[in-house]
Design a protein around this motif. Structure first.
Motif, PDB file in Angstrom:
ATOM      1  N   ALA A 283       0.844  -1.206   0.000  1.00  0.00           N
ATOM      2  CA  ALA A 283       0.000   0.000   0.000  1.00  0.00           C
ATOM      3  C   ALA A 283       0.874   1.249   0.000  1.00  0.00           C
ATOM      4  O   ALA A 283       0.598   2.213  -0.723  1.00  0.00           O
TER       5      ALA A 283
ATOM      6  N   ILE B 159       0.796   3.878  -3.129  1.00  0.00           N
ATOM      7  CA  ILE B 159       0.371   5.266  -2.882  1.00  0.00           C
ATOM      8  C   ILE B 159       1.446   6.247  -3.339  1.00  0.00           C
ATOM      9  O   ILE B 159       1.172   7.215  -4.049  1.00  0.00           O
TER      10      ILE B 159
ATOM     11  N   TYR C 171       1.792   5.981  -7.260  1.00  0.00           N
ATOM     12  CA  TYR C 171       0.677   6.600  -7.985  1.00  0.00           C
ATOM     13  C   TYR C 171       0.755   8.124  -7.908  1.00  0.00           C
ATOM     14  O   TYR C 171       0.579   8.814  -8.919  1.00  0.00           O
ATOM     15  N   TYR C 172       1.055   8.653  -6.723  1.00  0.00           N
ATOM     16  CA  TYR C 172       1.143  10.106  -6.555  1.00  0.00           C
ATOM     17  C   TYR C 172       2.270  10.685  -7.415  1.00  0.00           C
ATOM     18  O   TYR C 172       2.092  11.672  -8.132  1.00  0.00           O
TER      19      TYR C 172
END
Length: 417
Positions: free
Chosen positions: A245, A249, A252-253
């Motif tokens: 995770a 995260i 992706y950011y």
């Protein structure tokens, strides 16, 4: 049941707080950031802002301009500079770093262009290829003019042939959809591959470490070995989801912030827009089932060894199965509908990667995906029952582990309890 949750959360929190986990997570996050900012990082080390300056010695007085125009259509980041000095002076300028290289243009006996390229290193094949392709186009133009071909005729001669592809299968993916699916499958295959290897190894090491420190003798007196095994599997599974995770995260950011600079590379060919929800759901399902399959296998293999040094030797066959599945999946990215890929997608230890590959790349009947999932679940259940029996006896075994014959010894110890 309380003892089960105590071991589960103890395993999770103990690993979560460990230095190795924190260091691994930080290093991986930095690698993810580096990959999604690769163009910006390269730019920091490039004093020319991404431009490659090449000196041109035009002995003909005619080739520089057409050569420059052709190069612009191929690579705008290569800057050509007409050099007025001698060949020796140009070479010294390259040695000083003023130019990436020097290209000498001249005519051959047939009045057609030829060239000599010099640089400090000829390892940069892309630069040489772009220069060669540009000069080849100039040669084609000159040759066409010699045989009195009009520019329109030449353009017609080199106009790409119309070649469209249509799939006759109902609801088949278009070429754009296939490219998007290929990119997603490519990334998720790597995630499944590395996650299975890393976390399955972690479970085996955890069991072996407890046995080597004799902690296992204390645990089995208060908690059944079967509870221990599944508590560790779920605890490290929870740890893997926490770590993944964090990676996703951050990735992706960073990706959304740098998509503009990455559009000409991998992400330009394999887009990640409008990913079907169905594909994401299958990715999660096959990842979780693949984890439990190999985690159960790793747990009872780890219970057979008494020394940490023996863990890698014992789980090597398991690791090779993961590698084999990954290599088959890489082949399948180019030929997802090959009979070999279809057949291997139903082999349980390959199913997590190869069935997901087929689901992502092809429009297959839902029953095939469900059959793959059913085979995985059935294999996990059988492996869990068998693994629990081996684990129960294996945790009581001490001494050097020589081979898989120890599985038989572990089963005998389980019967004698």
């Amino acid at each position: 049941m309380n003892s089960f949750w105590i071991i589960l959360f103890h395993t999770y929190l103990n690993k979560l707080k460990s230095k190795s986990f924190i260091i691994t997570t930080v290093i991986t996050v930095l690698i993810v950031l580096a990959l999604t900012n690769i163009n910006n990082i390269i730019g920091l080390f490039d004093k020319n802002g991404g431009k490659e300056n090449v000196a041109v010695l035009d002995e003909t007085g005619e080739l520089y301009e057409p050569f420059k125009q052709q190069l612009k259509t191929i690579n705008k980041d290569i800057k050509l500079t007409l050099y007025k000095g001698s060949e020796k002076e140009a070479e010294k300028a390259v040695e000083k770093g003023d130019f990436k290289g020097v290209i000498q243009l001249q005519f051959n006996a047939e009045k057609l262009p030829e060239a000599t390229f010099k640089a400090m290193s000829i390892a940069d094949s892309s630069l040489f290829t772009d220069l060669q392709t540009s000069l080849q186009q100039v040669k084609t133009m000159l040759t066409a003019s010699k045989i009195n071909l009009a520019p329109a005729q030449l353009q017609k001669l080199y106009e790409p042939v119309s070649f469209e592809k249509f799939a006759l299968e109902k609801n088949a993916k278009t070429e754009e959809e296939l490219n998007q699916a290929r990119g997603l499958v490519y990334v998720l295959l790597f995630i499944i591959y590395f996650a299975v290897i890393m976390y399955a190894n972690m479970i085996a090491m955890e069991v072996a470490t407890e046995k080597s420190s004799r902690v296992m003798e204390i645990l089995i007196s208060s908690v059944s070995p079967i509870k221990q095994m599944f508590a560790k599997i779920l605890g490290i599974g929870l740890l893997s989801l926490t770590q993944l995770a964090a990676f996703l995260i951050v990735g992706y950011y960073s990706l959304t912030k740098n998509m503009e600079t990455l559009k000409d590379g991998f992400f330009g060919v394999y887009g990640f827009k409008d990913i079907p929800l169905e594909t994401i759901v299958y990715a999660v399902i096959f990842f979780i089932l693949g984890y439990f399959l190999y985690a159960t296998l790793a747990a009872f293999l780890g219970s057979l060894v008494s020394r940490i040094e023996d863990v890698q030797q014992m789980i090597t066959p398991m690791t090779l199965m993961v590698v084999a599945g990954f290599m088959i999946a890489m082949f399948g990215l180019g030929k997802p509908d090959a009979p070999f890929i279809t057949a291997t997608s139903y082999i349980p230890f390959f199913t997590p990667m190869i069935m997901f590959l087929r689901v992502g790349m092809l429009t297959i009947p839902a029953w095939e995906a469900f059959l793959g999932i059913a085979i995985l679940i059935a294999t996990i259940i059988v492996l869990a029952i068998f693994g629990a029996r081996v684990y129960r006896g294996g945790v009581l075994m001490y001494g050097k582990s020589n081979s898989f014959k120890d599985i038989k010894k572990a089963l005998q110890l389980t019967k004698n309890e």
